[in-house]
Enzyme design. Structure first.
Site, PDB file in Angstrom:
ATOM      1  N   ARG A 125       0.972  -1.282   0.004  1.00 30.84           N
ATOM      2  CA  ARG A 125       0.126  -0.068   0.002  1.00 30.84           C
ATOM      3  C   ARG A 125       0.932   1.159   0.030  1.00 30.84           C
ATOM      4  O   ARG A 125       1.084   2.091   1.111  1.00 30.84           O
ATOM      5  CB  ARG A 125      -0.844  -0.116   0.947  1.00 30.84           C
ATOM      6  CG  ARG A 125      -2.051  -1.013   0.941  1.00 30.84           C
ATOM      7  CD  ARG A 125      -3.196  -0.725   1.831  1.00 30.84           C
ATOM      8  NE  ARG A 125      -4.307  -1.343   1.262  1.00 30.84           N
ATOM      9  CZ  ARG A 125      -5.789  -1.425   1.899  1.00 30.84           C
ATOM     10  NH1 ARG A 125      -5.777  -0.707   2.983  1.00 30.84           N
ATOM     11  NH2 ARG A 125      -6.565  -2.091   1.174  1.00 30.84           N
ATOM     12  N   GLN A 130      -0.653   2.044  -6.095  1.00 32.56           N
ATOM     13  CA  GLN A 130      -2.151   2.316  -6.024  1.00 32.56           C
ATOM     14  C   GLN A 130      -3.161   1.805  -7.096  1.00 32.56           C
ATOM     15  O   GLN A 130      -4.220   1.333  -6.836  1.00 32.56           O
ATOM     16  CB  GLN A 130      -2.451   3.577  -5.715  1.00 32.56           C
ATOM     17  CG  GLN A 130      -2.392   4.148  -4.315  1.00 32.56           C
ATOM     18  CD  GLN A 130      -2.787   5.567  -3.767  1.00 32.56           C
ATOM     19  OE1 GLN A 130      -3.071   6.326  -4.831  1.00 32.56           O
ATOM     20  NE2 GLN A 130      -2.891   6.087  -2.750  1.00 32.56           N
ATOM     21  N   ASP A 133      -3.748  -2.082  -6.900  1.00 29.55           N
ATOM     22  CA  ASP A 133      -4.192  -2.642  -5.446  1.00 29.55           C
ATOM     23  C   ASP A 133      -5.741  -3.341  -5.896  1.00 29.55           C
ATOM     24  O   ASP A 133      -6.625  -2.795  -5.857  1.00 29.55           O
ATOM     25  CB  ASP A 133      -4.444  -1.629  -4.946  1.00 29.55           C
ATOM     26  CG  ASP A 133      -4.723  -1.879  -3.286  1.00 29.55           C
ATOM     27  OD1 ASP A 133      -5.017  -3.173  -2.930  1.00 29.55           O
ATOM     28  OD2 ASP A 133      -4.833  -1.086  -2.411  1.00 29.55           O
ATOM     29  N   SER A 136      -8.128  -3.246  -2.764  1.00 31.40           N
ATOM     30  CA  SER A 136      -8.861  -2.132  -2.907  1.00 31.40           C
ATOM     31  C   SER A 136      -9.971  -2.006  -4.041  1.00 31.40           C
ATOM     32  O   SER A 136     -11.260  -1.516  -3.524  1.00 31.40           O
ATOM     33  CB  SER A 136      -8.168  -0.874  -2.851  1.00 31.40           C
ATOM     34  OG  SER A 136      -7.460  -0.755  -1.724  1.00 31.40           O
ATOM     35  N   TYR A 232      -4.241  -1.333   7.424  1.00 32.86           N
ATOM     36  CA  TYR A 232      -5.271  -1.888   7.877  1.00 32.86           C
ATOM     37  C   TYR A 232      -5.462  -2.142   9.552  1.00 32.86           C
ATOM     38  O   TYR A 232      -4.460  -1.774  10.164  1.00 32.86           O
ATOM     39  CB  TYR A 232      -4.929  -3.713   7.670  1.00 32.86           C
ATOM     40  CG  TYR A 232      -4.688  -3.865   6.282  1.00 32.86           C
ATOM     41  CD1 TYR A 232      -6.090  -3.959   5.475  1.00 32.86           C
ATOM     42  CD2 TYR A 232      -3.543  -3.798   5.729  1.00 32.86           C
ATOM     43  CE1 TYR A 232      -6.029  -4.537   4.118  1.00 32.86           C
ATOM     44  CE2 TYR A 232      -3.628  -4.155   4.181  1.00 32.86           C
ATOM     45  CZ  TYR A 232      -4.920  -4.623   3.347  1.00 32.86           C
ATOM     46  OH  TYR A 232      -4.505  -4.717   2.146  1.00 32.86           O
TER      47      TYR A 232
END
Length: 403
Positions: A125, A130, A133, A136, A232
């Site tokens: 992360r 991004q 990912d 996500s 997280y």
């Protein structure tokens, strides 16, 4: 370089790893893409669209798995991982979701075949990653679909309505855990007109909750080390969870819809909603447990099942992102496309640079061994010497040239 796209066979998977649009963009590099016939049909992408994008359609699945230098899948788990292990050759790269923090021993066994495996759940992360990912992306869809499922099962309408037959009060929705899925659930419920509240143990979540139009619920309990480096929520002690349950009972009793999203990678989901808490909820209330596949946040959740207890419906959806297969595949495919662009040089050859944080974190097996440090620790294996980028590139290209 040949990239293979087989049809998914795991748990009635409807998503596909690459869409025709992804393939069209990837083929700006000198590569060939082999697509198994029917690979994208369940996700709304017919074979002809892949052919139009420049892919070669293959009807022999075994030949595709044998001939491709890189195999791209959504789920490299369970029976599909077993199949890949049986067909892949030394130096071949497999990319997909592998549940590595649970399947580390299986991946260690698969490494002995010479497979180079990339687990997409381990994408770091960081800002640069991004666009890759996958977690996500799938969590965004899960949060949205959880609200839609709740609205389908709830005996109440979400928005307030002023009608000739009287005023209908808006639904009260409560989201437990506001990571990507939770925030999307808050935003979706709000758009549908519900009164939305949310709770998360992370102090930073308060502003995030407010940003999507929901109201933060604050409990008079404190947690330490609430957030990992990757963003997280951390696992809490049994004592904290017990106190959290006690404080949360009154909040749940007021809700019409509850959506739980608390999950810890590689661990059983914490139980946030007990049987007694369910029994104190209003008849007709609905719980959608997005942590069902890892044990569930509700004590009564059964993965893949609909449970009704004391008038409360508890849904434990499995592969909820797959219920929106077209957009889920679009997002997954774009994440995978961006990763492939990092791994392939301008000549379309695979370059594994183990100095790159993304490569280092996501490659779990290479050269006949489990190489990911975190997985080796879980498997009780000693630390390996760091793979060299040049050696990795040479070995993989050598495997390609023998085809």
């Amino acid at each position: 370089m040949k990239i293979g796209l087989p049809k998914e066979t795991t748990n009635q998977e409807t998503r596909v790893a690459l869409t025709p649009a992804n393939i069209s963009r990837l083929m700006k590099k000198p590569i060939q893409v082999l697509v198994e016939a029917g690979a994208g049909v369940a996700a709304g992408y017919p074979d002809q669209e892949y052919v139009d994008a420049g892919a070669t359609l293959i009807t022999d699945r075994a030949a595709l798995l044998r001939d491709a230098d890189i195999i791209t899948v959504v789920n490299a788990k369970d029976e599909q991982l077993d199949e890949l292990r049986a067909h892949t050759r030394e130096g071949q790269l497999v990319i997909g979701m592998m549940d590595p923090l649970v399947q580390y021993q299986t991946l260690a066994d698969a490494a002995e075949s010479g497979m180079t495996a990339v687990a997409l759940e381990l994408i770091p992360r960081i800002t640069r990653a991004q666009s890759m990912d996958v977690l996500s992306s799938m969590a965004t869809i899960a949060g949205y679909k959880a609200v839609i499922q709740a609205a389908q099962y709830a005996p109440r309408l979400f928005p307030m309505m002023m009608t000739a037959a009287g005023t209908l009060k808006p639904c009260r929705a409560f989201v437990m855990g506001v990571g990507v899925a939770g925030l999307q659930a808050c935003a979706t419920a709000k758009r549908l007109g519900a009164v939305v509240e949310a709770y998360d143990i992370r102090p930073a979540a308060r502003e995030q909750i407010l940003s999507v139009g929901a109201k933060p619920v604050e409990l008079d309990i404190e947690a330490e080390n609430t957030e990992t480096k990757g963003g997280y929520a951390t696992e809490q002690s049994d004592d904290f969870i017990r106190r959290q349950q006690q404080a949360m009972a009154n909040v749940l009793a007021q809700q019409d819809v509850v959506i739980t999203t608390a999950a810890i990678p590689g661990r059983k989901a914490p139980v946030l909603v007990t049987k007694a808490m369910v029994e104190a909820m209003k008849p007709g209330s609905v719980i959608v447990d997005l942590a069902a596949e890892t044990g569930g946040n509700c004590e009564l959740t059964q993965a893949g099942e609909e449970v009704v207890h004391n008038g409360v419906t508890i849904l434990g959806p499995k592969n909820i992102a797959g219920t929106a297969a077209t957009h889920a595949s679009q997002m997954y495919g774009t994440n995978l496309e961006n990763l492939l662009k990092l791994l392939l040089d301008d000549q379309g050859q695979l370059q594994l640079d183990f100095e790159d944080e993304i490569v280092k974190d996501t490659v779990v097996s290479h050269g006949g061994a489990l190489v990911n440090t975190r997985l080796r620790e879980l498997a009780g294996m000693p630390e390996l010497a760091k793979p060299e980028a040049e050696a990795a590139s040479t070995e993989t290209n050598a495997g390609t040239e023998t085809e």
